[in-house]
Scaffold this active site. Structure first.
Site, short mmCIF file in Angstrom:
data_model
loop_
_atom_site.label_atom_id
_atom_site.label_comp_id
_atom_site.label_asym_id
_atom_site.label_seq_id
_atom_site.Cartn_x
_atom_site.Cartn_y
_atom_site.Cartn_z
N ASP A 118 -32.90 -11.07 -23.15
CA ASP A 118 -31.55 -11.43 -23.57
C ASP A 118 -31.71 -12.41 -24.73
OD1 ASP A 118 -28.68 -11.79 -23.53
OD2 ASP A 118 -28.94 -13.66 -22.43
N CYS A 174 -20.44 -9.83 -20.86
CA CYS A 174 -21.55 -10.58 -21.46
C CYS A 174 -22.31 -11.18 -20.29
CB CYS A 174 -21.01 -11.67 -22.38
SG CYS A 174 -22.26 -12.84 -22.95
N HIS A 222 -23.89 -13.76 -19.99
CA HIS A 222 -23.74 -15.21 -19.83
C HIS A 222 -22.56 -15.57 -18.92
CE1 HIS A 222 -26.40 -15.55 -23.32
NE2 HIS A 222 -26.37 -16.85 -23.21
N1 DGL Z 1 -25.78 -12.41 -23.18
C1 DGL Z 1 -25.39 -11.66 -24.30
C2 DGL Z 1 -24.48 -10.50 -23.95
O1 DGL Z 1 -24.47 -10.05 -22.83
C3 DGL Z 1 -25.04 -12.24 -25.61
C4 DGL Z 1 -24.71 -13.63 -25.89
C5 DGL Z 1 -24.96 -13.88 -27.35
O2 DGL Z 1 -26.13 -14.02 -27.68
O3 DGL Z 1 -24.00 -13.89 -28.14
O4 DGL Z 1 -23.81 -9.99 -24.81
#
Ligand code: DGL
Length: 269
Positions: A13, A187, A189
């Site tokens: 990631d 996402c 995150h």
């Molecule tokens: N964790 C990432 C996602 O699922 C992206 C976060 C990023 O780097 O902008 O899109």
């Protein structure tokens, strides 16, 4: 293609978000060893162009493959949305993304009608979720909102600060006004923001996190390819970052509740 079942899984990631997928993998496949790469030197991916996201993703996968992984899990929606076909065409080993599992997890409740999607600008712009959902459920009302400030908040460890909630209220307002019954956390995150999202959204809206469905996909692929780890020794967990960050380590220790030894500095060439 690495056909050695005792080789580790590779997961990448842009930063800390993919740990939500690592946690799900460890729950569902506790005997698997995992090598994680967080591209912390170049996070966020969500604001970059599709070309740049593809280049970064190929370099990330290359790093993991050079360490002998048997499969690559793209634990990033932005990278999955823009780079999955490129990765599949470039490397000869199983590559599993989070988007298809996310679509599947959303549609697992046939009663859903009004679906909100939040994700990085790159993911929302790609329309990958919108198309994936609409193709299978043309009757769905879909409202997608780019929420680019959220991943940096999570990287900073600001998962439940008053300012985080303020930003969430602003982003989720149009979705609340449309009466969504389901919110796709598009996402990796965002599962770290669930308590704060719940406070803004209430308890009724279903939150879809693709991590567990992604882990389920990985299990099915490994079973089909006879690649499940058979060794009886304790599986290893290694974390590599392109830029070492104390913040990341603290979050990872809290979140994974696992021993991963010293975080290593990765250089991608
Ligand atoms: N964790 C990432 C996602 O699922 C992206 C976060 C990023 O780097 O902008 O899109």
């Amino acid at each position: 293609m690495n056909t050695e079942p005792n080789s580790p899984l590779g997961v990448f990631d842009s930063g800390v978000g993919g740990l939500t997928v690592v946690r799900a993998l460890r729950e569902l496949l506790p005997n698997e060893s995992i090598i994680y790469l967080g591209d912390t030197a170049r996070v966020p991916y969500g604001s970059k162009s599709p070309d740049t996201i593809r280049r970064f993703s190929v370099e990330d996968a290359q790093f993991l493959i050079s360490r002998g992984v048997k499969a690559v899990i793209v634990a990033c929606n932005t990278a999955t949305a823009h780079a999955l076909p490129t990765l599949e065409a470039t490397f000869r080993l199983p590559i599993i993304g989070v988007l298809e599992p996310g679509v599947e997890a959303t549609l697992a409740d046939p009663a859903c009608q009004r679906v909100g999607i939040i994700g990085t600008a790159g993911t929302i712009r790609s329309c990958a979720y919108q198309h994936g959902l609409a193709m299978r459920r043309p009757d769905l009302q879909i409202h997608a909102v780019a929420t680019p400030l959220l991943a940096p908040f999570v990287e900073e460890g600001w998962v439940d600060q008053p300012s985080t909630k303020m930003v969430l209220r602003e982003y989720l307002k149009p979705l609340i006004e449309r009466g969504i019954d389901t919110l796709v956390l598009g996402c990796t995150h965002y599962p770290l923001l669930v308590p704060a999202i719940r406070r803004v959204l209430g308890q009724k809206v279903r939150l879809v996190d693709s991590a567990l469905t992604c882990a389920a996909h990985v299990k099915v692929r490994l079973e089909a390819l006879n690649l499940l780890r058979t060794a009886k020794s304790k599986p290893a967990l290694e974390i590599h970052l392109t830029d070492l960050s104390e913040q990341f380590e603290n979050l990872a220790r809290q979140f994974l509740n696992a021993d991963f030894g010293k975080v290593k500095k990765a250089s991608l060439v």
